[in-house]
Write a protein that holds these residues in place. Structure first.
Motif, PDB file in Angstrom:
ATOM      1  N   MET A 136       0.847  -1.179   0.000  1.00  0.00           N
ATOM      2  CA  MET A 136       0.000   0.000   0.000  1.00  0.00           C
ATOM      3  C   MET A 136       0.894   1.244   0.000  1.00  0.00           C
ATOM      4  SD  MET A 136      -2.686   1.125   2.867  1.00  0.00           S
ATOM      5  CE  MET A 136      -4.291   1.190   2.185  1.00  0.00           C
ATOM      6  N   ILE A 137       0.596   2.184  -0.852  1.00  0.00           N
ATOM      7  CA  ILE A 137       1.374   3.411  -0.932  1.00  0.00           C
ATOM      8  C   ILE A 137       0.854   4.372   0.132  1.00  0.00           C
ATOM      9  CG2 ILE A 137       1.941   5.403  -2.351  1.00  0.00           C
ATOM     10  CD1 ILE A 137       1.618   3.556  -4.792  1.00  0.00           C
ATOM     11  N   GLU A 138       1.749   4.881   0.960  1.00  0.00           N
ATOM     12  CA  GLU A 138       1.386   5.810   2.030  1.00  0.00           C
ATOM     13  C   GLU A 138       1.654   7.231   1.552  1.00  0.00           C
ATOM     14  OE1 GLU A 138       0.490   5.173   5.422  1.00  0.00           O
ATOM     15  OE2 GLU A 138       0.314   3.028   5.101  1.00  0.00           O
ATOM     16  N   THR A 139       0.623   8.010   1.365  1.00  0.00           N
ATOM     17  CA  THR A 139       0.753   9.412   0.986  1.00  0.00           C
ATOM     18  C   THR A 139       0.940  10.227   2.254  1.00  0.00           C
ATOM     19  OG1 THR A 139      -0.677   9.060  -0.916  1.00  0.00           O
ATOM     20  CG2 THR A 139      -0.371  11.329  -0.197  1.00  0.00           C
ATOM     21  N   THR A 140       1.886  11.156   2.227  1.00  0.00           N
ATOM     22  CA  THR A 140       2.132  11.969   3.413  1.00  0.00           C
ATOM     23  C   THR A 140       1.342  13.271   3.348  1.00  0.00           C
ATOM     24  OG1 THR A 140       4.041  13.074   2.449  1.00  0.00           O
ATOM     25  CG2 THR A 140       4.467  11.058   3.715  1.00  0.00           C
ATOM     26  N   VAL A 141       1.175  13.881   4.495  1.00  0.00           N
ATOM     27  CA  VAL A 141       0.465  15.149   4.618  1.00  0.00           C
ATOM     28  C   VAL A 141       1.130  16.221   3.768  1.00  0.00           C
ATOM     29  CG1 VAL A 141      -0.063  16.993   6.259  1.00  0.00           C
ATOM     30  CG2 VAL A 141      -0.472  14.622   6.888  1.00  0.00           C
ATOM     31  N   GLU A 142       2.438  16.160   3.652  1.00  0.00           N
ATOM     32  CA  GLU A 142       3.191  17.130   2.853  1.00  0.00           C
ATOM     33  C   GLU A 142       2.622  17.237   1.434  1.00  0.00           C
ATOM     34  OE1 GLU A 142       7.878  17.974   2.411  1.00  0.00           O
ATOM     35  OE2 GLU A 142       7.252  15.902   2.081  1.00  0.00           O
ATOM     36  N   THR A 143       2.135  16.120   0.893  1.00  0.00           N
ATOM     37  CA  THR A 143       1.594  16.068  -0.461  1.00  0.00           C
ATOM     38  C   THR A 143       0.304  16.860  -0.603  1.00  0.00           C
ATOM     39  OG1 THR A 143       2.522  13.850  -0.672  1.00  0.00           O
ATOM     40  CG2 THR A 143       0.861  14.474  -2.284  1.00  0.00           C
ATOM     41  N   VAL A 144      -0.508  16.919   0.445  1.00  0.00           N
ATOM     42  CA  VAL A 144      -1.835  17.536   0.355  1.00  0.00           C
ATOM     43  C   VAL A 144      -1.955  18.852   1.130  1.00  0.00           C
ATOM     44  CG1 VAL A 144      -2.983  15.344  -0.092  1.00  0.00           C
ATOM     45  CG2 VAL A 144      -2.732  16.134   2.260  1.00  0.00           C
ATOM     46  N   THR A 145      -0.837  19.355   1.655  1.00  0.00           N
ATOM     47  CA  THR A 145      -0.853  20.595   2.428  1.00  0.00           C
ATOM     48  C   THR A 145      -1.038  21.799   1.517  1.00  0.00           C
ATOM     49  OG1 THR A 145       0.599  19.681   4.115  1.00  0.00           O
ATOM     50  CG2 THR A 145       0.534  22.064   3.971  1.00  0.00           C
ATOM     51  N   THR A 146      -1.857  22.744   1.968  1.00  0.00           N
ATOM     52  CA  THR A 146      -1.998  24.018   1.270  1.00  0.00           C
ATOM     53  C   THR A 146      -0.953  24.958   1.852  1.00  0.00           C
ATOM     54  OG1 THR A 146      -4.374  23.630   1.064  1.00  0.00           O
ATOM     55  CG2 THR A 146      -3.596  25.887   0.717  1.00  0.00           C
ATOM     56  N   PRO A 147       0.156  25.191   1.145  1.00  0.00           N
ATOM     57  CA  PRO A 147       1.251  25.976   1.712  1.00  0.00           C
ATOM     58  C   PRO A 147       0.964  27.479   1.792  1.00  0.00           C
ATOM     59  CG  PRO A 147       1.770  25.365  -0.526  1.00  0.00           C
ATOM     60  CD  PRO A 147       0.465  24.691  -0.177  1.00  0.00           C
ATOM     61  N   THR A 148       0.022  27.958   1.012  1.00  0.00           N
ATOM     62  CA  THR A 148      -0.278  29.389   1.011  1.00  0.00           C
ATOM     63  C   THR A 148      -1.482  29.707   1.883  1.00  0.00           C
ATOM     64  OG1 THR A 148      -1.581  29.111  -0.992  1.00  0.00           O
ATOM     65  CG2 THR A 148       0.725  29.755  -1.279  1.00  0.00           C
ATOM     66  N   THR A 149      -1.648  28.943   2.933  1.00  0.00           N
ATOM     67  CA  THR A 149      -2.767  29.149   3.848  1.00  0.00           C
ATOM     68  C   THR A 149      -2.699  30.540   4.454  1.00  0.00           C
ATOM     69  OG1 THR A 149      -2.752  26.810   4.396  1.00  0.00           O
ATOM     70  CG2 THR A 149      -3.863  28.282   5.947  1.00  0.00           C
ATOM     71  N   PRO A 150      -3.801  31.267   4.413  1.00  0.00           N
ATOM     72  CA  PRO A 150      -3.803  32.593   5.031  1.00  0.00           C
ATOM     73  C   PRO A 150      -3.659  32.493   6.550  1.00  0.00           C
ATOM     74  CG  PRO A 150      -5.771  32.250   3.676  1.00  0.00           C
ATOM     75  CD  PRO A 150      -5.048  30.956   3.756  1.00  0.00           C
ATOM     76  N   THR A 151      -2.902  33.411   7.103  1.00  0.00           N
ATOM     77  CA  THR A 151      -2.723  33.458   8.549  1.00  0.00           C
ATOM     78  C   THR A 151      -3.220  34.804   9.055  1.00  0.00           C
ATOM     79  OG1 THR A 151      -0.484  34.335   8.381  1.00  0.00           O
ATOM     80  CG2 THR A 151      -0.709  31.925   8.462  1.00  0.00           C
ATOM     81  N   ILE A 152      -3.411  34.864  10.358  1.00  0.00           N
ATOM     82  CA  ILE A 152      -3.945  36.075  10.966  1.00  0.00           C
ATOM     83  C   ILE A 152      -3.382  36.205  12.371  1.00  0.00           C
ATOM     84  CG2 ILE A 152      -6.041  35.032  11.940  1.00  0.00           C
ATOM     85  CD1 ILE A 152      -7.549  37.462  10.654  1.00  0.00           C
ATOM     86  N   ASP A 153      -3.309  37.412  12.864  1.00  0.00           N
ATOM     87  CA  ASP A 153      -2.820  37.706  14.205  1.00  0.00           C
ATOM     88  C   ASP A 153      -3.972  37.548  15.203  1.00  0.00           C
ATOM     89  OD1 ASP A 153      -2.436  40.047  16.399  1.00  0.00           O
ATOM     90  OD2 ASP A 153      -0.489  39.294  15.713  1.00  0.00           O
TER      91      ASP A 153
END
Length: 149
Positions: free
Chosen positions: A1-18
């Motif tokens: 079984m191929i294990e996909t990591t979270v890194e593959t599906v992460t949205t890197p440009t997620t907006p952040t807020i203070d």
């Protein structure tokens, strides 16, 4: 079984807020973005998550307009980028959340959501084990797919 990591599906440009940002600004940012959650960062550290649901609940229940700190979900459940999507899904289920900030060594890398994990997770986990080489080339030059007896 191929294990996909979270890194593959992460949205890197997620907006952040203070955490001191007014809720009205958070609502406006959620309205104009593809992401349904804002990660709350305080000096680069993940301290909360604000979702559309948090803001709707606030307005429906009180009509107040406090800073994000007052409505953000905390403590935050996070996941490492090398975790599998199944581990992330289990972490979401256990915490009762739909969004996990991806954090490695205290550094925020992006956000993974239940909807981004859905294509990789099945209600029924199917494990396939091959007893033989699934693609075999025989001596006649023909190629065939076999699935052991």
């Amino acid at each position: 079984m191929i294990e996909t990591t979270v890194e593959t599906v992460t949205t890197p440009t997620t907006p952040t807020i203070d955490p001191e940002t007014p809720v009205t600004e958070a609502a406006e940012r959620l309205r104009t973005t593809e992401v349904s959650a804002l990660v709350v960062l305080d000096s680069g550290t993940v301290v909360g998550v604000v979702t559309e649901g948090d803001i709707v609940a606030l307005v429906a229940e009180t009509g107040e307009r406090p800073p994000v700190r007052a409505i953000m979900s905390t403590p935050v459940t996070t996941v490492a980028s090398d975790a599998t999507v199944f581990e992330a899904a289990e972490r979401m289920r256990a915490a009762g959340v739909k969004h996990l900030p991806v954090v490695d060594d205290g550094v925020f890398l992006g956000l993974v959501s239940a909807s981004s994990l859905a294509p990789y997770c099945s209600r029924h986990n199917v494990a396939v084990e091959w007893e033989d080489d699934p693609l075999r080339v025989d001596g006649s030059g023909t190629t065939g797919v076999t699935a052991g007896d």
